[in-house]
Scaffold this active site. Structure first.
Site, PDB file in Angstrom:
ATOM      1  N   CYS A 126       0.831  -1.215   0.000  1.00  0.00           N
ATOM      2  CA  CYS A 126       0.000   0.000   0.000  1.00  0.00           C
ATOM      3  C   CYS A 126       0.858   1.255   0.000  1.00  0.00           C
ATOM      4  O   CYS A 126       0.646   2.163  -0.799  1.00  0.00           O
ATOM      5  CB  CYS A 126      -0.938  -0.015   1.199  1.00  0.00           C
ATOM      6  SG  CYS A 126      -2.125  -1.377   1.120  1.00  0.00           S
ATOM      7  N   HIS A 127       1.822   1.314   0.908  1.00  0.00           N
ATOM      8  CA  HIS A 127       2.707   2.484   0.966  1.00  0.00           C
ATOM      9  C   HIS A 127       4.154   2.077   1.228  1.00  0.00           C
ATOM     10  O   HIS A 127       4.979   2.893   1.609  1.00  0.00           O
ATOM     11  CB  HIS A 127       2.237   3.469   2.040  1.00  0.00           C
ATOM     12  CG  HIS A 127       0.757   3.747   1.989  1.00  0.00           C
ATOM     13  ND1 HIS A 127      -0.145   3.002   2.705  1.00  0.00           N
ATOM     14  CD2 HIS A 127       0.052   4.642   1.266  1.00  0.00           C
ATOM     15  CE1 HIS A 127      -1.368   3.448   2.437  1.00  0.00           C
ATOM     16  NE2 HIS A 127      -1.277   4.426   1.570  1.00  0.00           N
ATOM     17  N   GLY A 128       4.445   0.781   1.095  1.00  0.00           N
ATOM     18  CA  GLY A 128       5.830   0.344   1.134  1.00  0.00           C
ATOM     19  C   GLY A 128       6.419   0.035   2.498  1.00  0.00           C
ATOM     20  O   GLY A 128       7.628   0.168   2.690  1.00  0.00           O
TER      21      GLY A 128
END
Ligand code: FES
Length: 162
Positions: A126-128
């Site tokens: 999703c955001h790493g």
């Protein structure tokens, strides 16, 4: 008048019931309050996902290399400092809630071929956010390690979660 009163009673009960109902856990929630898991079929290196209270719980039968990697980390260098020994009851079994502590996505890493990130644990696309083989946050925006749920060993290869 009798009819109006009866309708009024129906209206009241219809209004009150949902409120009362929310005060009680749903039946399926109660049924899943504790989850017994037989770990015997899970080979070294395999990962198993089970459901507990509507959330995935990741169980990892860690390899010796994964255990060593998790133990050979100085907790003081971590964003959410925790020694591996504080997160497991037996080094070979890691049990964690599979919900990213950033915004709640389910990280990759449970299936063969999944991207497990730089540290070989779990990767949240999703955001790493990147988690290590102890489920500790190592890179990305997540503030905390993947949570360890309450659980206990009820046999050599049996655990009860919750
Ligand atoms: S929800 Fe996992 S990185 Fe944002």
């Amino acid at each position: 008048m009798l009819t109006v009163g009866a309708l009024g009673a129906v209206a009241i009960s219809a209004t009150v019931w949902p409120f009362v109902d929310t005060l009680n856990p749903a039946r399926d929630t109660l049924a899943a309050a504790t989850t017994e898991v037989d770990l015997a079929p899970v080979a070294v290196g395999q990962r198993l996902t089970v459901a507990r209270r509507g959330k995935p719980v990741f169980i990892d039968h860690r390899t010796p290399a994964e255990i060593t990697a998790a133990q050979n980390v100085d907790p003081s260098q971590l964003r959410d400092p925790e020694a591996d020994s504080a997160r497991v009851k037996k080094p070979e079994w890691l049990v964690i809630v599979g919900v990213c502590t950033h915004l709640g996505c389910i990280p990759l890493g449970q299936k063969t071929g999944d991207d497990r990130g730089t540290y070989g644990g779990w990767f949240c696309p999703c955001h790493g956010s990147v988690y290590d083989t102890s489920g500790r946050i190592r890179q990305g925006p997540a503030p905390l390690n993947l949570a360890v749920p309450p659980y206990e060993f009820t046999g050599i290869t049996t655990i009860k979660i919750g």
